[in-house]
Enzyme design. Structure first.
Site, short mmCIF file in Angstrom:
data_model
loop_
_atom_site.label_atom_id
_atom_site.label_comp_id
_atom_site.label_asym_id
_atom_site.label_seq_id
_atom_site.Cartn_x
_atom_site.Cartn_y
_atom_site.Cartn_z
N HIS A 14 48.15 51.12 45.53
CA HIS A 14 47.80 50.07 44.87
C HIS A 14 47.77 50.57 43.27
O HIS A 14 46.93 51.20 42.79
CB HIS A 14 46.10 49.96 45.35
CG HIS A 14 45.67 48.66 44.50
ND1 HIS A 14 44.95 47.69 45.48
CD2 HIS A 14 45.57 48.40 43.22
CE1 HIS A 14 44.31 46.94 44.39
NE2 HIS A 14 44.61 47.39 43.33
N HIS A 16 48.43 48.47 39.15
CA HIS A 16 48.93 47.31 38.22
C HIS A 16 49.87 47.90 37.17
O HIS A 16 49.52 48.92 36.40
CB HIS A 16 47.75 46.80 37.69
CG HIS A 16 46.73 46.26 38.50
ND1 HIS A 16 46.73 45.05 39.04
CD2 HIS A 16 45.64 46.86 39.38
CE1 HIS A 16 45.88 44.70 39.89
NE2 HIS A 16 45.33 45.82 40.26
N LYS A 99 49.32 39.88 49.06
CA LYS A 99 47.93 40.29 48.32
C LYS A 99 47.07 39.28 48.37
O LYS A 99 47.25 37.91 47.79
CB LYS A 99 48.11 40.98 47.07
CG LYS A 99 46.73 41.24 46.19
CD LYS A 99 46.16 42.50 46.67
CE LYS A 99 44.67 42.44 46.28
NZ LYS A 99 44.69 43.40 44.67
N HIS A 136 41.65 41.86 48.03
CA HIS A 136 40.52 42.08 47.21
C HIS A 136 39.25 41.51 47.93
O HIS A 136 39.06 40.33 48.05
CB HIS A 136 40.87 41.56 45.98
CG HIS A 136 39.82 41.66 44.75
ND1 HIS A 136 40.05 42.55 43.69
CD2 HIS A 136 38.46 41.33 45.04
CE1 HIS A 136 39.04 42.42 43.01
NE2 HIS A 136 37.99 41.91 43.72
N HIS A 174 40.68 49.24 47.29
CA HIS A 174 39.53 49.86 46.46
C HIS A 174 38.30 49.50 47.09
O HIS A 174 37.35 48.77 46.54
CB HIS A 174 39.54 49.20 45.12
CG HIS A 174 40.02 47.75 44.93
ND1 HIS A 174 39.09 46.88 45.57
CD2 HIS A 174 40.92 46.95 44.24
CE1 HIS A 174 39.80 45.65 45.26
NE2 HIS A 174 40.81 45.80 44.47
N ASP A 247 44.43 51.91 41.78
CA ASP A 247 44.04 50.76 41.00
C ASP A 247 44.09 50.84 39.66
O ASP A 247 43.24 50.22 38.88
CB ASP A 247 42.66 50.15 41.79
CG ASP A 247 42.39 48.58 41.23
OD1 ASP A 247 43.43 47.96 40.75
OD2 ASP A 247 41.21 48.29 41.22
O1 DOR Z 1 39.24 45.96 37.50
C1 DOR Z 1 40.29 45.27 38.00
N1 DOR Z 1 41.28 45.12 37.21
N2 DOR Z 1 40.16 44.88 39.20
C2 DOR Z 1 41.02 44.15 39.62
O2 DOR Z 1 40.99 43.51 40.85
C3 DOR Z 1 42.14 43.68 38.90
C4 DOR Z 1 42.59 44.69 37.57
C5 DOR Z 1 43.46 43.97 36.53
O3 DOR Z 1 44.47 43.44 37.18
O4 DOR Z 1 43.12 44.28 35.63
ZN ZN Z 2 43.91 46.33 41.74
#
Ligand code: DOR
Ligand code: ZN
Length: 344
Positions: A14, A16, A99, A136, A174, A247
């Site tokens: 997971h 980004h 997702k 989520h 998470h 995450d």
């Molecule tokens: O803290 C987070 N940031 N939680 C999420 O679910 C998305 C993520 C983000 O894309 O910044």
């Molecule tokens: Zn995330």
């Protein structure tokens, strides 16, 4: 006491990676430590088509030249999402998973799903083809306290979903609560969860220690200490339903340190150092390889990675900042000492 540990190359289930200059700045951190990563689709606009995901995959590969790294792409589910597009993407090896962002739950989730029943046809199709749903797991009802949103999601959404679609493969992303841990443990082998480095290390006090600490703000928000301890116990227990997902969610310092700062913790630079430090503190270094390098791949039905990484028991100070184009990023552990160093 072990002075170095060598593990099968781990995967991040997971992450980004963003896009543009931010992608170029952050992708190398993930590619350095991990063989594969499940890449979140909450770009602007979100990744909802096979074409968008395969184009994004190419941009990630270009941003990680020479790395032993494979990005695994995900589809962003919306109320209007087309089951055929999802299934085609999976069949073509573009979409590893899809997702579910409840609309309004977090960053760039406004195109997410307003009522899970609206996407039942898509979820039924995913169940039939064995495609994992990544969740989520927070309700968005403003009447529910932010610290209770995960636990309430289990009762209101997750339990009915599994009753209706008992064969659907689901990852509770998470997980942050004792209730979430117990729920996943009690569910069938088709249900698993990822655990972040930060939810193993901070509780909700960290967000308010001596003032407001925006770099510890993420969603789901860190909970009370007893929840953190439950996460540490299960992560280090060797239970294959719980595996690594950082995450890592970078936002520029400017977007974190403002009146309405973004949610997300950028932990990619020191992810394995952080997990190793935690597992060592729990006396469970021998459980790290399963959590980081085996359980996730098995759940996804993918081969284990061939290479290895090595970590050394040697303290170092984490950097305060990294640059990202014209922006700067503050990593998780900024300025702190970590007990384990990533060697190669
Ligand atoms: O803290 C987070 N940031 N939680 C999420 O679910 C998305 C993520 C983000 O894309 O910044
Ligand atoms: Zn995330």
């Amino acid at each position: 006491m072990a002075e170095t540990i060598t593990l099968r190359r781990p995967d991040d289930w997971h992450v980004h990676l963003r896009d543009g200059d931010m992608l170029k700045a952050v992708a190398g951190h993930t590619a350095r430590q991990f063989g594969r990563a499940i890449v979140m689709p909450n770009l602007v606009p979100p990744v909802t088509t096979v074409k968008a995901a395969s184009d994004y995959r190419l941009r990630i590969v270009s941003a990680t030249p020479g790395a032993d790294f494979t990005p695994l792409m995900t589809a962003y589910l919306t109320d209007q999402i087309d089951a055929d597009e999802i299934a085609r993407g999976h069949a073509e090896g573009v979409f590893t998973a899809a997702k579910l962002y409840p609309a309004g739950a977090t960053t760039n989730s406004e195109h997410g799903v307003t009522d899970i029943r609206k996407i039942y046809p898509v979820l039924e199709r995913m169940q039939a083809i064995g495609m994992p749903l990544l969740v989520h797991g927070e309700v968005t009802d403003p009447a529910v306290d932010i610290f209770d949103r995960e636990a309430v999601f289990l009762d209101r959404v997750f339990a009915p979903l599994l009753a209706d679609l008992p064969g659907l493969k689901v990852v509770m992303e998470h997980v942050t609560t004792r209730e979430g841990v117990e729920f996943v443990k009690a569910a069938g082998p088709n249900v698993a969860a990822t655990i972040t480095p930060h939810h193993l290390r901070i509780n909700r006090n960290a967000i308010f220690e001596g003032g407001i600490r925006p770099h510890f703000y993420c969603l789901p928000i860190a909970k009370r200490e007893d929840h953190r301890l439950a996460l540490r116990r299960v992560a280090t227990s060797g239970n294959p339903k719980f595996f690594l997902g950082t995450d890592s969610a970078p936002h520029s310092v400017a977007r974190k340190e403002m009146a309405c700062g973004c949610a997300g913790i950028f932990n990619a630079p020191y992810a394995m150092e952080s997990y190793a430090t935690t597992f060592d503190e729990e006396g469970a270094l021998e459980k790290l390889e399963g959590f980081a390098s085996e359980f996730g791949a098995r759940f996804y039905g993918l081969p284990l990675n061939a290479g290895t990484i090595t970590l050394q028991r040697k303290a170092f100070a984490a950097r305060e900042r990294f640059s990202a184009g014209a922006d700067e990023l503050v990593p998780f552990h900024a300025g702190q000492a970590l007990a384990w160093t990533f060697v190669d």
